[in-house]
Design an enzyme around this catalytic site. Structure first.
Site, mmCIF file in Angstrom:
data_model
loop_
_atom_site.group_PDB
_atom_site.id
_atom_site.type_symbol
_atom_site.label_atom_id
_atom_site.label_comp_id
_atom_site.label_asym_id
_atom_site.label_seq_id
_atom_site.Cartn_x
_atom_site.Cartn_y
_atom_site.Cartn_z
ATOM 1 N N ASP A 1 10.327 3.316 -20.346
ATOM 2 C CA ASP A 1 10.932 4.563 -20.798
ATOM 3 C C ASP A 1 10.190 5.654 -20.043
ATOM 4 O O ASP A 1 9.071 6.024 -20.405
ATOM 5 C CB ASP A 1 10.756 4.729 -22.311
ATOM 6 C CG ASP A 1 11.287 6.067 -22.803
ATOM 7 O OD1 ASP A 1 12.200 6.624 -22.181
ATOM 8 O OD2 ASP A 1 10.771 6.561 -23.827
ATOM 9 N N GLU B 1 15.059 2.985 -18.712
ATOM 10 C CA GLU B 1 15.972 3.894 -19.387
ATOM 11 C C GLU B 1 16.389 4.981 -18.408
ATOM 12 O O GLU B 1 15.547 5.608 -17.777
ATOM 13 C CB GLU B 1 15.303 4.504 -20.622
ATOM 14 C CG GLU B 1 16.256 5.325 -21.455
ATOM 15 C CD GLU B 1 15.670 5.789 -22.769
ATOM 16 O OE1 GLU B 1 15.693 7.013 -23.012
ATOM 17 O OE2 GLU B 1 15.190 4.942 -23.546
ATOM 18 N N ASP C 1 7.370 6.089 -27.841
ATOM 19 C CA ASP C 1 7.781 5.932 -26.444
ATOM 20 C C ASP C 1 7.510 4.499 -25.981
ATOM 21 O O ASP C 1 8.261 3.947 -25.173
ATOM 22 C CB ASP C 1 7.030 6.927 -25.546
ATOM 23 C CG ASP C 1 7.357 8.356 -25.925
ATOM 24 O OD1 ASP C 1 8.396 8.862 -25.470
ATOM 25 O OD2 ASP C 1 6.583 8.964 -26.681
#
Length: 184
Positions: A11, A71, A144
């Site tokens: 991410d 992502e 996260d």
């Protein structure tokens, strides 16, 4: 015989980059690691990008992932934030591409849908579902890290399907799929 593979999920972010690793044996996934790279104390954007690249290379060299799931940035109201996020994603992708690791991008909604069945799920819902799926004892303070792990799990669920998002197996594949974006 069940082939074993490792998936690194990322991410990307210029404040915190979350990441997670899973091992896949046959049709089963096993949790390996989740963590984050905290970049809040650095004010230099280029230093942050360098640190993202170096940490991604370190993860690759340590765990030898077979695939990377990342992502994709989503369009937000703040163009500057989106540009920074795109750069963070780009350097993480460059690290993977430099080691010839196939990369697949997933939109946040697709990741949430794969994990929870709801494309609008909260970070907390995604984290709780991952905790249940992978038997995690505790969840990290910042989610996260679980978002990075979610990208890896989403990729596991989408492996073998015909359409999994944008996928690159190396620099030449990236250039071929993005001819309009690359100067020759």
């Amino acid at each position: 015989m069940n082939k074993e593979r490792i998936i690194l999920g990322i991410d990307p972010g210029t404040t915190i980059m979350g990441f997670g690793l899973i091992k896949v044996v046959g049709k089963k996934m096993e949790f390996l690691q989740l963590n984050e790279l905290d970049l809040k104390k650095y004010s230099d954007h280029y230093l942050k990008l360098k640190l993202i690249f170096e940490r991604t290379i370190e993860l690759i060299d340590t765990h030898n992932p077979d695939e990377m799931a990342i992502e994709a940035p989503f369009f937000g109201k703040n163009v500057q934030s989106m540009l920074k996020l795109g750069r963070a994603q780009g350097v993480a992708m460059a690290a993977g591409l430099s080691r010839e690791i196939p990369i697949t991008e997933y939109l946040p909604k697709k990741i949430k849908m794969a994990i929870t069945g709801n494309g609008n799920a909260s970070k907390e819902q995604v984290a709780k579902m991952l905790q249940s799926l992978l038997g995690l004892k505790t969840l990290p303070k910042n989610l996260d890290a679980t978002d990075g792990l979610a990208a890896a799990v989403c990729h596991f669920y989408n492996s073998g399907r015909v359409t999994v998002g944008k996928s690159y197996s190396g620099w030449s594949a990236f250039v071929k799929q993005n001819e309009g974006r690359v100067k020759k």
